[in-house]
Design a protein around this motif. Structure first.
Motif, PDB file in Angstrom:
ATOM      1  N   SER A 145       0.856  -1.184   0.000  1.00  0.00           N
ATOM      2  CA  SER A 145       0.000   0.000   0.000  1.00  0.00           C
ATOM      3  C   SER A 145       0.892   1.234   0.000  1.00  0.00           C
ATOM      4  N   THR A 146       0.617   2.143  -0.910  1.00  0.00           N
ATOM      5  CA  THR A 146       1.480   3.303  -1.065  1.00  0.00           C
ATOM      6  C   THR A 146       0.694   4.466  -1.636  1.00  0.00           C
ATOM      7  N   LYS A 147       1.220   5.659  -1.492  1.00  0.00           N
ATOM      8  CA  LYS A 147       0.598   6.816  -2.110  1.00  0.00           C
ATOM      9  C   LYS A 147       0.712   6.700  -3.621  1.00  0.00           C
ATOM     10  N   PHE A 148      -0.255   7.286  -4.302  1.00  0.00           N
ATOM     11  CA  PHE A 148      -0.256   7.226  -5.760  1.00  0.00           C
ATOM     12  C   PHE A 148       0.956   7.956  -6.326  1.00  0.00           C
ATOM     13  N   ALA A 149       1.619   7.308  -7.265  1.00  0.00           N
ATOM     14  CA  ALA A 149       2.690   7.933  -8.036  1.00  0.00           C
ATOM     15  C   ALA A 149       2.688   7.254  -9.393  1.00  0.00           C
ATOM     16  N   GLY A 150       2.722   8.033 -10.430  1.00  0.00           N
ATOM     17  CA  GLY A 150       2.660   7.458 -11.766  1.00  0.00           C
ATOM     18  C   GLY A 150       2.115   8.487 -12.730  1.00  0.00           C
ATOM     19  N   THR A 151       1.581   8.014 -13.838  1.00  0.00           N
ATOM     20  CA  THR A 151       1.083   8.903 -14.885  1.00  0.00           C
ATOM     21  C   THR A 151      -0.374   8.591 -15.165  1.00  0.00           C
ATOM     22  N   LEU A 152      -1.235   9.580 -15.011  1.00  0.00           N
ATOM     23  CA  LEU A 152      -2.655   9.381 -15.274  1.00  0.00           C
ATOM     24  C   LEU A 152      -2.859   8.967 -16.727  1.00  0.00           C
TER      25      LEU A 152
END
Length: 222
Positions: free
Chosen positions: A82-89
């Motif tokens: 479980s982690t905070k969102f990081a990436g490309t929409l």
């Protein structure tokens, strides 16, 4: 890399026609790279940001996965982190974008989006397109429901393509973007499907949740 990145070749300043063989090899090379990261390396690595700009191409248009700045290790005793969102929409699996639940299948989802970009020559999100085509996955699903999914294929620029092979890759992409992570293939399974000469009995895809479940909330503001 000699041929820059995939996004520049598909729809950027270095745009050029790619043959079916070149496109297939880029898809296969990306799948193999992810399968290695997930299952063959001594620890599972989830890339978290698979997209066209992070796939580099050598002089033979062989794909190399790049930019591991957001990568996470998945411990052997864990099914997810479980982690905070990081990436490309536009490339992000819905369970990760909405709940922060990260598994190997998040990369599978992103891979499916990239495959559709490779086949169509269209960006995942392109607000310069007509409204019904601005969000690639919604357009693909509408074509699928109308039994017109082959219309998305950039066939006029794709020399040497086989409709049978294209249909197989399209069906694989639809499996990869399923809303439930458990319904997506692993990347090792994706490689096997791509290399198989046998007819694949694909499960009928379900309507992806980006239409039903408020996926618009994670779209960029035009």
């Amino acid at each position: 890399m000699p041929n820059s990145s995939l996004d520049r070749i598909l729809f950027g300043e270095h745009k050029k026609p790619l043959s079916w063989k070149e496109r297939f090899n880029i898809i296969l090379g990306t799948a193999r790279g992810l399968a290695y990261l997930h299952d063959k390396f001594h620890v599972c690595i989830i890339h978290r940001d698979i997209k066209s700009s992070n796939i580099l191409l050598d002089h033979n248009f062989q794909a190399k996965i790049a930019d591991f700045g957001l990568a996470r290790l998945l411990p052997n005793d864990k099914s997810h982190v479980s982690t905070k969102f990081a990436g490309t929409l536009g490339y992000t699996a819905p369970e990760y974008a909405s709940q922060g639940q990260l598994t190997k299948k998040a990369d599978t989802y992103s891979f499916g989006v990239v495959v559709l970009e490779i086949l169509s020559g269209r960006k995942s999100i392109d607000l310069n397109q007509p409204p019904h085509m601005q969000y690639l996955l919604e357009w693909v699903w509408s074509l699928y429901e109308e039994n017109k999914v082959l219309e998305l294929v950039e066939s006029e620029e794709m020399e040497g393509y086989s409709e049978e092979e294209v249909v197989k890759v399209l069906n694989l992409a639809l499996q990869c973007i399923q809303g439930s992570a458990t319904n997506r293939p692993s990347m090792s399974e994706a490689v096997t499907i791509l290399l198989s000469d046998a007819e694949i009995d694909f499960r009928k895809p379900l309507q992806p949740p980006f239409i039903d479940m408020g996926y618009q909330a994670v779209r960029p503001t035009p």
